[in-house]
Design a protein around this motif. Structure first.
Motif, short mmCIF file in Angstrom:
data_model
loop_
_atom_site.label_atom_id
_atom_site.label_comp_id
_atom_site.label_asym_id
_atom_site.label_seq_id
_atom_site.Cartn_x
_atom_site.Cartn_y
_atom_site.Cartn_z
N VAL A 24 0.84 -1.19 0.00
CA VAL A 24 0.00 0.00 0.00
C VAL A 24 0.88 1.25 0.00
O VAL A 24 2.00 1.24 0.49
CB VAL A 24 -0.97 0.01 1.21
N LEU A 25 0.33 2.31 -0.56
CA LEU A 25 1.02 3.60 -0.64
C LEU A 25 0.01 4.68 -0.29
O LEU A 25 -1.14 4.63 -0.74
CB LEU A 25 1.55 3.82 -2.06
N THR A 26 0.44 5.65 0.50
CA THR A 26 -0.40 6.82 0.76
C THR A 26 0.39 8.08 0.43
O THR A 26 1.57 8.19 0.77
CB THR A 26 -0.91 6.86 2.21
N VAL A 27 -0.29 9.03 -0.24
CA VAL A 27 0.37 10.28 -0.59
C VAL A 27 -0.67 11.40 -0.70
O VAL A 27 -1.73 11.21 -1.29
CB VAL A 27 1.18 10.15 -1.90
N ASN A 28 -0.35 12.52 -0.12
CA ASN A 28 -1.14 13.74 -0.30
C ASN A 28 -0.65 14.39 -1.59
O ASN A 28 0.50 14.83 -1.67
CB ASN A 28 -0.96 14.68 0.90
N THR A 29 -1.49 14.45 -2.61
CA THR A 29 -1.05 14.90 -3.94
C THR A 29 -0.93 16.41 -4.05
O THR A 29 -0.44 16.92 -5.06
CB THR A 29 -2.00 14.41 -5.03
N HIS A 30 -1.43 17.15 -3.06
CA HIS A 30 -1.36 18.62 -3.08
C HIS A 30 -1.97 19.17 -4.37
O HIS A 30 -1.48 20.14 -4.94
CB HIS A 30 0.08 19.10 -2.89
N LYS A 31 -3.01 18.50 -4.83
CA LYS A 31 -3.77 18.90 -6.03
C LYS A 31 -2.91 18.91 -7.30
O LYS A 31 -3.24 19.59 -8.28
CB LYS A 31 -4.42 20.26 -5.83
N VAL A 57 -3.51 2.30 -3.53
CA VAL A 57 -2.97 3.64 -3.34
C VAL A 57 -4.03 4.52 -2.69
O VAL A 57 -5.17 4.58 -3.17
CB VAL A 57 -2.51 4.26 -4.68
N PHE A 58 -3.65 5.19 -1.62
CA PHE A 58 -4.53 6.11 -0.90
C PHE A 58 -4.09 7.54 -1.25
O PHE A 58 -2.94 7.91 -1.00
CB PHE A 58 -4.41 5.91 0.60
N LEU A 59 -4.99 8.33 -1.79
CA LEU A 59 -4.67 9.69 -2.22
C LEU A 59 -5.50 10.70 -1.43
O LEU A 59 -6.69 10.50 -1.23
CB LEU A 59 -4.96 9.87 -3.72
N GLN A 60 -4.86 11.79 -1.03
CA GLN A 60 -5.57 12.90 -0.40
C GLN A 60 -5.31 14.17 -1.22
O GLN A 60 -4.30 14.28 -1.90
CB GLN A 60 -5.11 13.11 1.04
N GLU A 61 -6.22 15.11 -1.09
CA GLU A 61 -6.16 16.37 -1.84
C GLU A 61 -5.96 16.10 -3.34
O GLU A 61 -5.13 16.70 -4.00
CB GLU A 61 -5.04 17.28 -1.32
N VAL A 62 -6.76 15.20 -3.87
CA VAL A 62 -6.72 14.89 -5.29
C VAL A 62 -7.90 15.59 -5.96
O VAL A 62 -9.02 15.55 -5.45
CB VAL A 62 -6.73 13.37 -5.54
N LEU A 63 -7.63 16.23 -7.09
CA LEU A 63 -8.65 17.02 -7.77
C LEU A 63 -9.60 16.13 -8.58
O LEU A 63 -9.17 15.22 -9.29
CB LEU A 63 -8.01 18.04 -8.70
N GLY A 64 -10.88 16.45 -8.46
CA GLY A 64 -11.86 15.87 -9.36
C GLY A 64 -11.95 16.71 -10.62
O GLY A 64 -11.90 16.19 -11.74
N THR A 65 -12.04 18.02 -10.44
CA THR A 65 -12.04 18.93 -11.58
C THR A 65 -11.69 20.33 -11.10
O THR A 65 -11.86 20.66 -9.91
CB THR A 65 -13.44 18.96 -12.26
#
Length: 264
Positions: A24-31, A57-65
């Protein structure tokens, strides 16, 4: 890495049940931007995420649009960022929209090589402008068992985080069987390291703290000082950190990523 624990016997047959090992991987993508939003680096981030070879993969602050950014930055993908990052590597993905604003929205996402049987986004926003959610996905492992994956991004205020952690514990008690394997990962913003004690009530333990005595320092990515990002597990036979190189990650977000091998 710890040696693989002896597999428990299947009550029906009396034979040992083979473990399923998952990275598993987690990362805050910072948009999709570097620290201070100076450069759009989503393409570089995708290559780095691929290189880890994670199953989930767990992503935070990922943009939808974001309609304004899409016209300002070269290389902006037509697809939502979580779908662009998944590409052909992770056939399954789920997105939980948390923050909505005039030009778009962002939230948490889970990318998975395993089928996602079900997912829901639990709104844990407390009064005020911060919008937060817990994205709960039920993944189908190759042996047919369920793996519960919860992507977390908690608030900046400690009193909000405490309430959100309590809501996470309540969710686990009410919605997840006690014997089911669980991975909870993401950006906890827990700079005072208070989450361990609260989440222990739900049977969760943090992978890095268990292995080394302390959670990993992950913020800011270039010179990590604060232990903000975590990977917690429950009902895992074995779990161990995967050490990732400082480069190129120190240039791809304001948070350093965390990875782990988990056998369930």
């Amino acid at each position: 890495m710890s040696a693989l624990a002896e597999a428990p016997a299947d009550p029906a047959t009396g034979t040992a049940t083979p473990a399923v090992t998952t990275r598993v991987l987690t990362v805050n993508t910072h948009k999709g931007f570097t620290f201070f939003n100076r450069k759009f680096i989503l393409h570089e981030l995708r290559e780095a995420v691929r290189h880890v070879s994670a199953d989930v993969v767990f992503l935070q602050e990922v943009l939808g649009t974001h309609t304004r950014h899409s016209t300002r930055w070269a290389g902006w993908p037509e697809a939502p960022h979580y779908e662009f990052l998944a590409d052909e590597i992770w056939p399954e993905f789920a997105y939980g929209r948390n923050a909505v604003y005039p030009h778009g929205h962002h939230g948490n996402a889970v990318l998975s090589k395993y089928p996602i049987a079900h997912y829901e986004n639990l709104d844990v926003s407390i009064a005020g402008p911060e919008k937060r959610g817990l994205l709960h996905c039920v993944l189908k492992l190759p042996d047919g068992r369920d793996l519960h994956a919860i992507c977390v991004h908690l608030g900046l205020q400690e009193r909000h985080r405490v309430k959100q952690l309590q809501l996470l514990c309540q969710m686990m008690h009410k919605r997840i069987p006690e014997d089911a394997p669980v991975v909870v990962a993401g950006d906890f913003n827990d700079w005072r390291v208070r989450a361990h004690g609260i989440l222990a009530r739900a049977g969760l333990r943090e992978v890095y703290a268990h292995a080394t005595g302390a959670s990993a320092r992950s913020f800011p990515a270039a010179f990590p000082m604060l232990q903000l990002d975590r990977i917690y597990v429950r009902n895992a036979r074995v779990h161990a950190p995967v050490i990732l190189p400082k480069k190129p990650w120190d240039k791809l977000s304001d948070h350093a990523p965390l990875a782990a091998e988990i056998a369930v």
